[in-house]
Design a protein around this motif. Structure first.
Motif, PDB file in Angstrom:
ATOM      1  N   ASP A  11    -120.318  40.678 -20.556  1.00 54.70           N
ATOM      2  CA  ASP A  11    -119.650  39.532 -19.928  1.00 54.70           C
ATOM      3  C   ASP A  11    -118.139  39.516 -20.142  1.00 54.70           C
ATOM      4  O   ASP A  11    -117.432  38.705 -19.533  1.00 54.70           O
ATOM      5  CB  ASP A  11    -120.240  38.219 -20.448  1.00 54.70           C
ATOM      6  N   THR A  12    -117.620  40.380 -21.020  1.00 54.47           N
ATOM      7  CA  THR A  12    -116.166  40.483 -21.194  1.00 54.47           C
ATOM      8  C   THR A  12    -115.615  41.689 -20.438  1.00 54.47           C
ATOM      9  O   THR A  12    -114.441  42.026 -20.577  1.00 54.47           O
ATOM     10  CB  THR A  12    -115.792  40.597 -22.686  1.00 54.47           C
ATOM     11  N   MET A  13    -116.462  42.325 -19.652  1.00 49.09           N
ATOM     12  CA  MET A  13    -116.133  43.507 -18.860  1.00 49.09           C
ATOM     13  C   MET A  13    -115.869  44.744 -19.723  1.00 49.09           C
ATOM     14  O   MET A  13    -115.279  45.715 -19.267  1.00 49.09           O
ATOM     15  CB  MET A  13    -114.942  43.256 -17.914  1.00 49.09           C
ATOM     16  N   GLN A  14    -116.309  44.707 -20.985  1.00 47.42           N
ATOM     17  CA  GLN A  14    -116.273  45.895 -21.829  1.00 47.42           C
ATOM     18  C   GLN A  14    -117.520  46.726 -21.571  1.00 47.42           C
ATOM     19  O   GLN A  14    -118.607  46.175 -21.347  1.00 47.42           O
ATOM     20  CB  GLN A  14    -116.225  45.514 -23.310  1.00 47.42           C
ATOM     21  N   THR A  15    -117.375  48.035 -21.614  1.00 48.07           N
ATOM     22  CA  THR A  15    -118.552  48.885 -21.476  1.00 48.07           C
ATOM     23  C   THR A  15    -119.436  48.684 -22.697  1.00 48.07           C
ATOM     24  O   THR A  15    -118.940  48.485 -23.814  1.00 48.07           O
ATOM     25  CB  THR A  15    -118.158  50.370 -21.343  1.00 48.07           C
TER      26      THR A  15
END
Length: 545
Positions: free
Chosen positions: A270-274
């Motif tokens: 949800d934080t756009m981290q892989t």
């Protein structure tokens, strides 16, 4: 303090929007380097269709110029495809050997066009439709050849077909499904669209399944060029060009090589981290969030804002997914769909159909709530219906007026001819960039704007897919008033004509022109169907003059 290093792989709309958002909140945090496989600055991929149709130039669809990167102190490696990323040493390497180290990496590799795995797919004259190079190849082919086949009856395929037709080619569209744009339109709207496009000169082969592409000497003797498309029933259609527009796939080739977890895209949280490496982020068509890889601009820009927030180390904001709507303009025809527009068991449908007038509306209701909408020809109330759908409010009290849009609900004193004027200030006008009516009107008043280009520059409204251009034009006319008419007379309305806005209004009034087609013919428009800029403006002048 020494800056951290941020490297972005990919130079497309979603990635550069992330950089723009990051620079707003943390302009001094990173030294930024961007690798782009294409030898161009960031451009609006959505507007390649108007370029193909001759309505705009490549320069006009550039979103961030070379000077923008220079002014922001961003190192841009254009035309350099990244082929390797060493996650241990944290180094990015391009195929020409260029290397850059990183502290944070932003993967924005986008998507690849799907090519049908049929015999002949590698012949000369068989191309996809995805970037500037494809567009230039199609334009070059139109100057040399006469017959084209477009495989795919979705948005991209229809825009490619229309553009090639406007460039003088005889175009056939091959679509395996019984109706066009089946993911965005129901069967009624799809058939209306087909009828309208047939009237403009396109030919459709519905339900046709491609078996192979036949090669041979081209019309000028060129060897190994496509000469025909052959279908599973044995029939053939002669052609000099085949454009495949049958869908896209997330580009995960590099990510898989880096051993990032991929499933329908590069898997992110949800934080756009892989989920594999917390130093690496991903946004855009290559990213898969909660099992979904989005292909529309609006959710990608939402992702960009969240990613920028976390890259800026602010630690707030989560991307939880997007409820999407599709608002498009296909060859001058406005389309909108959202939610469960197909209807089905347990739903009720309110339908208005005017085939002669080219307008079709279907609203789908369940338990007194709007759950879906499909609009063809008149989409000005699309944002209103989407808000009702998103809010989940009961529509029982306005059901009898719901079909007629927001301007006919409540205060009967609203101006019927300008629905944009009746919209509340908090209503969203540009879904791609999240721009409200209030933001647009405020910019027009405070900055003294009186042209569409100025509004786009200051607010980004209508700067992405262009489907809200008509609404923005109406707001501009209603807010700027006389100042709108004060646009310099020498400034052309758009690339389709040398005439300015006032000249068009005068011609409509003085010659009693009744339709858009009459106006284009009388004023000798360069493009028979106009473009996304002039069509809504001319339509407004016709109703208000």
């Amino acid at each position: 303090m020494k800056k951290s290093k941020l490297v972005m792989v990919g130079n497309g709309m979603a990635g550069v929007r992330t950089i723009e958002e990051l620079l707003k909140v943390a302009p001094e945090l990173y030294d930024i380097t961007v690798f782009g496989a294409e030898p161009h600055p960031n451009y609006n991929r959505i507007l390649l269709s108007p370029v193909l149709a001759g309505e705009q130039t490549l320069d006009e669809i550039v979103l961030n110029s070379w000077d923008w990167y220079k002014d922001k102190h961003i190192t841009l490696h254009a035309g350099k495809k990244v082929v390797e990323v060493d996650r241990i040493r944290r180094v990015v390497r391009a195929e020409d050997g260029t290397e850059e180290g990183y502290d944070r990496l932003l993967m924005c590799t986008g998507s690849n066009p799907f090519i049908l795995p049929v015999p002949g797919k590698d012949l000369k004259g068989v191309i996809a439709y995805r970037d500037i190079a494809d567009t230039n190849e199609m334009i070059a082919a139109s100057e040399k050849y006469k017959k084209a086949v477009v495989i795919g009856g979705g948005l991209l395929g229809l825009e490619a077909a229309n553009g090639l037709m406007l460039r003088g080619m005889d175009v056939s569209v091959v679509h395996v499904m019984p109706t066009l744009m089946e993911r965005q339109l129901d069967s009624v709207a799809g058939k209306l669209l087909q009828k309208s496009l047939e009237e403009r000169g396109l030919t459709f082969l519905m339900g046709a399944q491609t078996r192979e592409l036949v090669g041979g000497p081209g019309i000028d003797g060129e060897p190994g060029r496509v000469t025909a498309i052959r279908f599973k029933d044995g029939t053939e259609v002669a052609t000099d060009l085949v454009v495949m527009a049958v869908g896209i796939r997330p580009n995960t080739e590099l990510a898989e090589k880096m051993r990032l977890h991929c499933n329908k895209g590069i898997v992110v949280n949800d934080t756009m981290q892989t989920v594999t490496d917390a130093r690496i982020y991903s946004v855009g068509e290559c990213a898969a969030h909660r099992g979904i890889a989005y292909g529309l601009v609006a959710p990608l820009f939402e992702q960009a804002k969240v990613a920028a927030n976390h890259l800026a180390q602010l630690g707030i904001g989560r991307y939880t997914g997007s409820l999407t709507s599709t608002k498009l303009k296909v060859t001058g025809i406005d389309l909108f769909s959202a939610g469960e527009f197909m209807g089905g068991e347990g739903t009720e449908e309110i339908v208005m159909s005017d085939p002669f007038g080219g307008v079709y509306k279907k609203l789908v209701i369940r338990d007194d709530k709007l759950i879906g909408a499909c609009l063809y020809g008149d989409t000005v109330d699309g944002s209103y219906y989407f808000k009702l759908l998103r809010d989940g409010r009961s529509v029982g009290d306005i059901r009898d007026k719901l079909m007629f849009g927001e301007s006919n609900i409540g205060d009967a004193g609203h101006e019927g001819h300008n629905k944009a004027a009746a919209m509340p200030m908090e209503a969203e006008v540009c879904g791609c960039n999240g721009v409200t009516k209030g933001t647009i009107c405020k910019a027009i008043k405070e900055k003294g704007l009186f042209t569409l280009d100025e509004v786009r520059k200051h607010t980004k409204a209508s700067a992405s897919c262009g489907s809200c251009t008509g609404l923005v034009e109406q707001l501009l006319m209603a807010t700027a008033g006389g100042d709108y008419s004060a646009t310099p007379k020498l400034k052309a309305m758009c690339g389709c004509t040398d005439h300015g806005h006032q000249a068009v209004r005068d011609a409509i009034r003085n010659n009693r022109l009744m339709t858009i087609a009459d106006t284009f013919k009388f004023m000798e428009w360069r493009t028979p169907n106009g473009c996304a800029s002039c069509r809504p403006a001319v339509n407004y002048y016709l109703i208000s003059t």
